[in-house]
Design a protein around this motif. Structure first.
Motif, PDB file in Angstrom:
ATOM      1  N   GLU A   1       0.832  -1.214   0.000  1.00 47.01           N
ATOM      2  CA  GLU A   1       0.000   0.000   0.000  1.00 47.01           C
ATOM      3  C   GLU A   1       0.865   1.263   0.000  1.00 47.01           C
ATOM      4  O   GLU A   1       0.518   2.260  -0.629  1.00 47.01           O
TER       5      GLU A   1
ATOM      6  N   SER B   1      -8.727  -3.074  -2.410  1.00 49.29           N
ATOM      7  CA  SER B   1      -7.711  -2.019  -2.291  1.00 49.29           C
ATOM      8  C   SER B   1      -8.077  -0.812  -3.161  1.00 49.29           C
ATOM      9  O   SER B   1      -8.079  -0.886  -4.393  1.00 49.29           O
TER      10      SER B   1
ATOM     11  N   GLY C   1      -7.606  -8.159  -1.032  1.00 47.87           N
ATOM     12  CA  GLY C   1      -6.876  -7.151  -1.812  1.00 47.87           C
ATOM     13  C   GLY C   1      -7.770  -6.587  -2.903  1.00 47.87           C
ATOM     14  O   GLY C   1      -7.525  -5.494  -3.425  1.00 47.87           O
TER      15      GLY C   1
END
Ligand code: HEM
Length: 370
Positions: free
Chosen positions: A56, A130, A127
């Motif tokens: 990230e 994200s 994920g």
């Protein structure tokens, strides 16, 4: 030369320590292990969290670079003096992507059995949710229509409404693909009174293919070989025609082979063929970096899909997708700069390349004297 940015900096700064500057205390308090919280600490969860957090952070840096490059390219005129900065920042993204691909191996030191010690505590986190990853895809220019459906739902359905808003907004903004497309469409020198690229290049291709045809007629080993090779030459000819014929090009766009405007693909080809001309050197590097970015996004997707396969087998993902098979399919569907790869179809050997008239090569060569 004086730097105005340095001049305008304030002169007095209060002292600061390493940990204050980097916020390390806060940063190191953010590895919140679910298994520890729920009483059966799994050793591997720390690695799982840190690897994700590192991703990230790097995504954040990529977005920082992307936003600045978009700022330089979203205008009606890209300043020549900004080209080096844009290429430098794209190169930085490429180097970060290489790290991101390598980092998969670090997480793969965790075995699937170790993962099972805490995996059931993660549902339905994935994920897939994200926000920064989606911003990277959208700002680079992944088309919403190319996205694979996820449980028959848009990708925004699995995140909080505020996050979905941020993702959807980025879909509507000018992407790097759009900005580069518009910049290419404005490329000068494609058609001038002294040199018409379309005409001269078309002629060079015709001569090259006529030579090929002659060779086939003279040297084919059998009638069957001759027929086959002549047919191949006709097919190549028809692909080349699309470069000069807007309707034929539109067919390739409809099939998804190309996405750039017709004029832009010609400009990208022009730049690629005459890249040794000094003025085209940075534009060529820029196009190459976009290819690198696309290739490394695809490599990461594939490495990540393999990791998911290794960890999950054929189980579904924590986000509920078909796991490995969804991820593998996305490697092909979610390509962004495929046009610059398909451009290779139209390349011809340097020896067949039409020579540029001196008036143009002088301009492209930054010659300021006669
Ligand atoms: C044990 C390791 C991992 C496994 C088993 C795994 C598995 C999966 C699966 C199955 C999906 C599909 C959505 C779902 O059903 O959940 C997914 C999506 C995704 N994962 Fe992972 N993942 C792992 C590690 C990582 C790491 C370290 C990152 C780094 C940020 C990451 C980022 C993503 C992203 C961005 C997506 C969305 C991909 C797309 O839609 O194209 N994953 N993951």
């Amino acid at each position: 030369m004086k730097n105005s940015k340095t001049e305008s900096q304030p002169k007095n700064f209060p002292p600061i320590s390493y940990s204050e500057y980097l916020g390390t205390e806060k940063l190191l308090s953010l590895q919140n292990s679910r298994s520890r919280e729920f009483g059966a600490e799994a050793h591997e969860e720390m690695l799982f969290i840190i690897v994700h957090q590192t991703y990230e952070l790097w995504f954040r840096q990529i977005l920082h670079e992307l936003d600045s490059i978009l700022g330089l390219f979203k205008t009606d005129l890209v300043r020549e003096e900004d080209m080096g900065t844009a290429v430098g920042r794209l190169s930085r993204i490429v180097e970060i992507q290489r790290l991101l691909v390598d980092q998969v191996s670090v997480l793969e030191t965790m075995t699937p059995l170790d993962f099972l010690d805490f995996r059931n505590m993660l549902y339905p986190a994935s994920g897939f949710q994200s926000v920064q990853w989606r911003l990277i895809e959208n700002k680079l220019g992944l088309k919403a229509s190319s996205r694979l459906k996820y449980n028959s739902q848009p990708y925004t359905a699995s995140v909080k409404p505020t996050e979905a808003t941020v993702m959807t907004k980025s879909e509507t903004e000018v992407s790097l693909f759009d900005a580069v497309d518009a910049w290419l469409a404005r490329t000068p020198f494609l058609a001038t009174p002294e040199f018409d690229f379309k005409k001269h290049y078309g002629e060079a291709v015709r001569i090259m293919l006529d030579d090929d045809r002659d060779s086939v007629l003279r040297f084919a080993k059998s009638d069957e070989d001759r027929e086959k090779n002549l047919k191949q030459i006709e097919e190549t000819k028809s692909v080349f025609e699309s470069l000069f014929n807007e309707d034929r090009y539109k067919e390739l766009q409809d099939k998804g082979t190309f996405r750039l405007q017709h004029k832009s693909i010609q400009a990208a080809l022009f730049i690629s063929l005459y890249r040794d001309q000094p003025a085209f050197n940075l534009p060529f590097q820029l196009l190459t970096r976009l290819q690198d970015i696309d290739e490394l996004m695809t490599t990461w997707r594939y490495r990540h899909a393999m990791m998911a396969h290794r960890m999950l087998g054929t189980k579904i993902g924590t986000g509920g997708s078909s796991g490995h098979s969804y991820l593998k399919a996305a490697t092909e569907s979610h390509r962004i700069f495929g046009d610059f790869f398909n451009l290779a179809t139209f390349l011809i050997p340097r020896s067949s390349l039409p020579k540029l008239p001196t008036s143009i090569s002088k301009k492209l060569g930054f010659q300021y004297f006669s």
